[in-house]
Design a protein around this motif. Structure first.
Motif, PDB file in Angstrom:
ATOM      1  N   LEU A   1      -9.697  27.157  14.282  1.00 24.53           N
ATOM      2  CA  LEU A   1      -9.570  26.743  12.887  1.00 24.53           C
ATOM      3  C   LEU A   1      -7.894  26.923  12.310  1.00 24.53           C
ATOM      4  CD1 LEU A   1     -10.329  25.598   9.622  1.00 24.53           C
ATOM      5  CD2 LEU A   1     -10.748  27.674   9.440  1.00 24.53           C
ATOM      6  N   VAL A   2      -7.704  26.253  11.906  1.00 19.84           N
ATOM      7  CA  VAL A   2      -6.030  26.768  11.927  1.00 19.84           C
ATOM      8  C   VAL A   2      -6.228  27.134  10.036  1.00 19.84           C
ATOM      9  CG1 VAL A   2      -3.635  26.502  11.294  1.00 19.84           C
ATOM     10  CG2 VAL A   2      -5.194  25.457  13.467  1.00 19.84           C
TER      11      VAL A   2
ATOM     12  N   PRO B   1      -7.249  18.677   3.757  1.00 21.65           N
ATOM     13  CA  PRO B   1      -7.841  19.621   2.993  1.00 21.65           C
ATOM     14  C   PRO B   1      -7.626  20.496   2.922  1.00 21.65           C
ATOM     15  CG  PRO B   1      -8.871  19.233   4.755  1.00 21.65           C
ATOM     16  CD  PRO B   1      -7.685  18.201   4.756  1.00 21.65           C
ATOM     17  N   LYS B   2      -8.127  20.718   1.115  1.00 23.35           N
ATOM     18  CA  LYS B   2      -7.570  22.448   0.441  1.00 23.35           C
ATOM     19  C   LYS B   2      -8.120  22.879  -0.732  1.00 23.35           C
ATOM     20  CE  LYS B   2      -2.535  20.137   0.724  1.00 23.35           C
ATOM     21  NZ  LYS B   2      -3.288  18.921   0.518  1.00 23.35           N
ATOM     22  N   ILE B   3      -8.551  24.451  -0.085  1.00 24.95           N
ATOM     23  CA  ILE B   3      -8.596  25.012  -1.882  1.00 24.95           C
ATOM     24  C   ILE B   3      -8.035  25.931  -2.246  1.00 24.95           C
ATOM     25  CG2 ILE B   3      -9.238  27.534   0.169  1.00 24.95           C
ATOM     26  CD1 ILE B   3     -11.491  27.656  -2.143  1.00 24.95           C
ATOM     27  N   GLU B   4      -8.036  25.405  -3.490  1.00 23.60           N
ATOM     28  CA  GLU B   4      -6.978  25.874  -4.356  1.00 23.60           C
ATOM     29  C   GLU B   4      -7.373  27.449  -5.327  1.00 23.60           C
ATOM     30  OE1 GLU B   4      -4.614  25.368  -8.720  1.00 23.60           O
ATOM     31  OE2 GLU B   4      -5.740  23.482  -8.033  1.00 23.60           O
ATOM     32  N   ALA B   5      -5.890  28.165  -4.834  1.00 26.29           N
ATOM     33  CA  ALA B   5      -6.607  29.577  -5.502  1.00 26.29           C
ATOM     34  C   ALA B   5      -5.692  29.816  -7.259  1.00 26.29           C
ATOM     35  CB  ALA B   5      -5.538  30.834  -4.152  1.00 26.29           C
TER      36      ALA B   5
ATOM     37  N   ARG C   1      -8.943  21.851  13.802  1.00 30.89           N
ATOM     38  CA  ARG C   1      -9.679  21.611  12.502  1.00 30.89           C
ATOM     39  C   ARG C   1      -8.708  22.356  11.634  1.00 30.89           C
ATOM     40  NH1 ARG C   1     -14.147  22.083  15.307  1.00 30.89           N
ATOM     41  NH2 ARG C   1     -16.057  20.803  14.872  1.00 30.89           N
ATOM     42  N   LEU C   2      -8.480  21.978  10.006  1.00 38.97           N
ATOM     43  CA  LEU C   2      -7.017  22.579   9.775  1.00 38.97           C
ATOM     44  C   LEU C   2      -7.527  22.992   8.332  1.00 38.97           C
ATOM     45  CD1 LEU C   2      -4.031  22.859   9.799  1.00 38.97           C
ATOM     46  CD2 LEU C   2      -3.744  20.304   8.759  1.00 38.97           C
ATOM     47  N   TYR C   3      -7.165  23.479   7.599  1.00 38.51           N
ATOM     48  CA  TYR C   3      -7.848  23.630   5.782  1.00 38.51           C
ATOM     49  C   TYR C   3      -7.045  24.244   5.210  1.00 38.51           C
ATOM     50  CZ  TYR C   3     -11.046  22.588   2.586  1.00 38.51           C
ATOM     51  OH  TYR C   3     -11.492  22.077   1.489  1.00 38.51           O
ATOM     52  N   GLY C   4      -6.222  24.343   4.173  1.00 37.75           N
ATOM     53  CA  GLY C   4      -5.076  24.942   3.524  1.00 37.75           C
ATOM     54  C   GLY C   4      -5.499  25.723   2.206  1.00 37.75           C
ATOM     55  N   VAL C   5      -4.913  26.347   1.808  1.00 36.38           N
ATOM     56  CA  VAL C   5      -5.015  27.024   0.877  1.00 36.38           C
ATOM     57  C   VAL C   5      -3.614  27.107   0.453  1.00 36.38           C
ATOM     58  CG1 VAL C   5      -5.308  29.238  -0.377  1.00 36.38           C
ATOM     59  CG2 VAL C   5      -6.756  28.768   1.832  1.00 36.38           C
ATOM     60  N   VAL C   6      -3.820  26.675  -1.305  1.00 37.76           N
ATOM     61  CA  VAL C   6      -2.327  26.255  -2.022  1.00 37.76           C
ATOM     62  C   VAL C   6      -2.819  26.589  -3.879  1.00 37.76           C
ATOM     63  CG1 VAL C   6      -1.797  23.909  -0.856  1.00 37.76           C
ATOM     64  CG2 VAL C   6      -3.465  24.401  -3.461  1.00 37.76           C
ATOM     65  N   GLY C   7      -1.797  27.026  -4.517  1.00 32.72           N
ATOM     66  CA  GLY C   7      -2.005  27.730  -5.497  1.00 32.72           C
ATOM     67  C   GLY C   7      -0.551  27.685  -5.935  1.00 32.72           C
ATOM     68  N   TRP C   8      -0.015  27.969  -7.302  1.00 35.66           N
ATOM     69  CA  TRP C   8       1.390  28.240  -7.460  1.00 35.66           C
ATOM     70  C   TRP C   8       1.697  29.797  -7.510  1.00 35.66           C
ATOM     71  CZ3 TRP C   8       3.698  24.341  -8.442  1.00 35.66           C
ATOM     72  CH2 TRP C   8       2.534  23.343  -8.864  1.00 35.66           C
ATOM     73  N   LYS C   9       2.689  30.274  -7.411  1.00 32.62           N
ATOM     74  CA  LYS C   9       3.450  31.568  -7.137  1.00 32.62           C
ATOM     75  C   LYS C   9       2.649  32.701  -7.977  1.00 32.62           C
ATOM     76  CE  LYS C   9       6.851  34.946  -7.391  1.00 32.62           C
ATOM     77  NZ  LYS C   9       7.955  35.217  -7.203  1.00 32.62           N
ATOM     78  N   ASN C  10       1.918  33.645  -7.289  1.00 34.24           N
ATOM     79  CA  ASN C  10       0.635  34.955  -7.927  1.00 34.24           C
ATOM     80  C   ASN C  10      -1.048  34.217  -8.088  1.00 34.24           C
ATOM     81  OD1 ASN C  10       3.004  36.931  -7.554  1.00 34.24           O
ATOM     82  ND2 ASN C  10       3.835  36.281  -9.602  1.00 34.24           N
TER      83      ASN C  10
END
Length: 163
Positions: A96-97, A108-112, A2-11
């Motif tokens: 989970l990774v 799939p991802k969640i955006e910070a 299982r894989l889930y991402g955390v993405v977003g721009w710098k800071n």
């Protein structure tokens, strides 16, 4: 796996969110590994250390092992960066990774998101971003969480991956 991402721009708060999620999800009894993408060169060892000297001498891989951890360093030299899928095959099995970065990949991802950065949201143009964790209330066509509500974000991710 299982894989889930955390993405977003710098800071935007990605690393802090990752750290809190690992703590929260492992506290619930699940095993978690992480993958972090860096857009720049980095070193995990230091000049003068044996492992550094091995790499500098031309070793393709350096495996550093002790009673408390193992680290494998690979020098790509002029080879292309391996895709995320290839890197995942090197991990031991876990529940989970969590992946920080790799925003263009299809998992799939969640955006910070932090408003102070002034960056636009990734989510509206990317269907792989399933939710947003922000320091600013907003209305979107997908779930929005308070960036600091780690328990709710972890619940959402675990439900998304079926854990």
């Amino acid at each position: 796996m299982r894989l889930y991402g955390v993405v977003g721009w710098k800071n935007a708060g990605k690393t802090g969110l990752m750290e809190r999620l690992v703590r929260e999800i492992t506290a619930r009894g699940f095993t978690v590994s992480t993958v972090k993408h860096a857009h720049h060169s980095f070193d995990v060892d230091h000049p003068g250390k044996d492992s550094y000297r091995h790499r500098q001498a031309g070793a393709s891989e350096v495996l550093l092992a002790s009673h408390s951890r193992i680290a494998l360093m690979q020098e790509l030299r002029d080879a292309p960066e391996p895709p995320l899928a290839a890197l995942l095959t090197r991990l031991s099995p876990v529940d989970l990774v969590l992946v920080e970065g790799y925003k263009r990949d299809a998992h799939p991802k969640i955006e910070a998101h932090r408003a102070v950065t002034g960056n636009p949201l990734i989510a509206p143009d990317d269907p792989t971003v399933r939710a947003v964790a922000s320091d600013t209330p907003m209305t979107l066509e997908r779930p929005v969480f308070d960036l600091d509500d780690t328990k709710a974000i972890a619940r959402f991710i675990l439900a998304e991956v079926g854990l």
